[in-house]
Motif scaffolding. Structure first.
Motif, PDB file in Angstrom:
ATOM      1  N   ALA A 195       0.817  -1.217   0.000  1.00  0.00           N
ATOM      2  CA  ALA A 195       0.000   0.000   0.000  1.00  0.00           C
ATOM      3  C   ALA A 195       0.852   1.269   0.000  1.00  0.00           C
ATOM      4  O   ALA A 195       0.565   2.213  -0.744  1.00  0.00           O
ATOM      5  CB  ALA A 195      -0.946  -0.006   1.198  1.00  0.00           C
ATOM      6  N   MET A 259       1.149  -4.137  -6.266  1.00  0.00           N
ATOM      7  CA  MET A 259       0.086  -3.152  -6.092  1.00  0.00           C
ATOM      8  C   MET A 259       0.385  -1.888  -6.898  1.00  0.00           C
ATOM      9  O   MET A 259      -0.503  -1.329  -7.544  1.00  0.00           O
ATOM     10  CB  MET A 259      -0.099  -2.819  -4.612  1.00  0.00           C
ATOM     11  N   THR A 269      -6.610  -3.271  -7.552  1.00  0.00           N
ATOM     12  CA  THR A 269      -5.559  -3.951  -6.793  1.00  0.00           C
ATOM     13  C   THR A 269      -6.153  -5.061  -5.921  1.00  0.00           C
ATOM     14  O   THR A 269      -7.370  -5.238  -5.860  1.00  0.00           O
ATOM     15  CB  THR A 269      -4.815  -2.963  -5.876  1.00  0.00           C
ATOM     16  N   ILE A 271      -5.958  -4.984  -2.680  1.00  0.00           N
ATOM     17  CA  ILE A 271      -5.935  -4.360  -1.360  1.00  0.00           C
ATOM     18  C   ILE A 271      -6.926  -4.996  -0.392  1.00  0.00           C
ATOM     19  O   ILE A 271      -6.655  -5.136   0.804  1.00  0.00           O
ATOM     20  CB  ILE A 271      -6.191  -2.830  -1.474  1.00  0.00           C
ATOM     21  N   ASN A 275      -4.244  -5.466   3.144  1.00  0.00           N
ATOM     22  CA  ASN A 275      -4.569  -4.595   4.278  1.00  0.00           C
ATOM     23  C   ASN A 275      -6.051  -4.686   4.640  1.00  0.00           C
ATOM     24  O   ASN A 275      -6.415  -4.607   5.820  1.00  0.00           O
ATOM     25  CB  ASN A 275      -4.197  -3.154   3.956  1.00  0.00           C
ATOM     26  N   ASN A 292      -4.123   0.471   8.860  1.00  0.00           N
ATOM     27  CA  ASN A 292      -4.500  -0.335   7.700  1.00  0.00           C
ATOM     28  C   ASN A 292      -5.779   0.176   7.057  1.00  0.00           C
ATOM     29  O   ASN A 292      -5.891   0.180   5.826  1.00  0.00           O
ATOM     30  CB  ASN A 292      -4.644  -1.804   8.103  1.00  0.00           C
ATOM     31  N   LEU A 295      -4.817   3.121   4.915  1.00  0.00           N
ATOM     32  CA  LEU A 295      -4.121   2.689   3.693  1.00  0.00           C
ATOM     33  C   LEU A 295      -5.121   2.132   2.674  1.00  0.00           C
ATOM     34  O   LEU A 295      -5.010   2.405   1.473  1.00  0.00           O
ATOM     35  CB  LEU A 295      -3.059   1.651   4.027  1.00  0.00           C
ATOM     36  N   VAL A 296      -6.094   1.351   3.147  1.00  0.00           N
ATOM     37  CA  VAL A 296      -7.131   0.821   2.250  1.00  0.00           C
ATOM     38  C   VAL A 296      -7.894   1.967   1.598  1.00  0.00           C
ATOM     39  O   VAL A 296      -8.129   1.968   0.378  1.00  0.00           O
ATOM     40  CB  VAL A 296      -8.100  -0.107   3.017  1.00  0.00           C
ATOM     41  N   ILE A 299      -5.755   3.700  -1.127  1.00  0.00           N
ATOM     42  CA  ILE A 299      -5.616   2.894  -2.345  1.00  0.00           C
ATOM     43  C   ILE A 299      -6.914   2.888  -3.134  1.00  0.00           C
ATOM     44  O   ILE A 299      -6.914   3.021  -4.377  1.00  0.00           O
ATOM     45  CB  ILE A 299      -5.185   1.457  -2.015  1.00  0.00           C
TER      46      ILE A 299
END
Length: 309
Positions: A195, A259, A269, A271, A275, A292, A295-296, A299
């Motif tokens: 990520a 990714m 991705t 993802i 994550n 996390n 980050l998700v 993305i």
């Protein structure tokens, strides 16, 4: 053994080609017409350390003309798992085993819902493959380990049989009685870099030069380790920095995570199975995963922006 490889891209062809070359009845399934036609016309061309050779193996675009298999190896992209297994009904017989060798976490649940948890086993592989052209790959099987095991950690005859078939095909294979721990260990590597690389657009050289990125990555890995332990998963890692360090071991500074490569191509991705899996498991066991989750979200925002171009 009758074996179908569901998602026969470069990696699926490397594994399926090795199994076919060893005398198993293998069919490679890929929706790409050019890939299937090339294999039908000239066999699967496999390039390795000892040179290049054609391997005679069946290829199909779908499962409609196929009959039940002993083993179905699932190697489709994570986000295609549900669709792929739903279309694979003709492959599933009374004793069929379904083996996921996909990256990330959660495929086993998707597969279990479709075919029954009793049919599903899981694994991780370090075999590599590079697609040179339709039906033509570089096969990286030599010395590359594959680990497989029952979801409940039992030592079963069927897993040992599959491992022996893999071994006879030159695929170094170990039976694990802690396959979920193995999957989580690999997941930590992907959590560490996937990520943050995708969000920043950085290859490993500059990525690893920024302390703030390292701190974020280590925090994401720590959350994942906390979730795994709360879920009763036995990990081999005790320090989250070890996953961050191992992720880059032996790789060049211009290395791009899968990714980042997906985002650069404008693709969705994985993802949700990296994550995103940490976030879902954290919700189940009551462990917060704010790093996390962030980050998700980032993305997914980048995915949407690139797809809108």
């Amino acid at each position: 053994m009758k074996i179908a490889v569901l998602g026969a891209g470069a990696l699926g062809c490397a594994i399926g080609g090795a199994l076919a070359e060893a005398g198993n009845d293998v069919v490679l399934i890929n929706r790409n017409a050019a890939q299937v036609e090339a294999i039908r016309a000239a066999g699967l061309r496999m390039r390795g350390p000892s040179g290049e050779r054609p391997v005679a193996v069946r290829a199909e675009r779908d499962c409609t003309r196929l009959t039940p298999m002993d083993l179905v190896i699932v190697l489709v992209k994570s986000f295609h798992t549900q669709e792929a297994i739903a279309a694979a009904t003709p492959l599933i017989g009374g004793d069929t085993v379904v083996l996921s060798l996909q990256n990330g976490l959660g495929h086993e649940d998707v597969l279990a819902e479709a075919v029954g948890r009793e049919r599903v086993i899981a694994g991780k592989t370090y075999v590599g493959g590079v697609m040179l052209a339709p039906g033509h790959i570089i096969s990286g099987t030599e010395g590359k380990e594959t680990l497989i095991g029952e979801l409940d950690g039992s030592d079963s005859a069927r897993v040992r049989r599959i491992a022996s078939v893999f071994e006879a095909a030159g695929l170094c294979t170990t039976v694990s009685t802690n396959i979920m721990g193995t999957i989580w260990d690999k997941l930590l590597i992907n959590v560490a870099t996937g990520a943050v690389s995708g969000i920043t657009g950085l290859t490993y050289g500059p990525l690893y030069a920024i302390p703030e990125i390292e701190a974020t990555a280590v925090a994401a890995v720590q959350e994942a380790m906390d979730v795994a332990r709360a879920s009763g998963v036995a990990l081999s890692y005790t320090d989250p920095r070890d996953a961050w360090t191992k992720a880059a071991a032996g790789l060049p500074q211009d290395f791009k995570t899968s990714m980042l490569q997906s985002l650069e191509k404008g693709s969705v991705t994985e993802i949700d199975f990296i994550n995103g899996a940490v976030v879902r498991w954290g919700q189940r066991c009551g462990v917060p995963t704010p790093v996390n989750a962030t980050l998700v979200a980032c993305i997914k925002g980048i995915e949407r922006a690139r797809q809108a171009r």
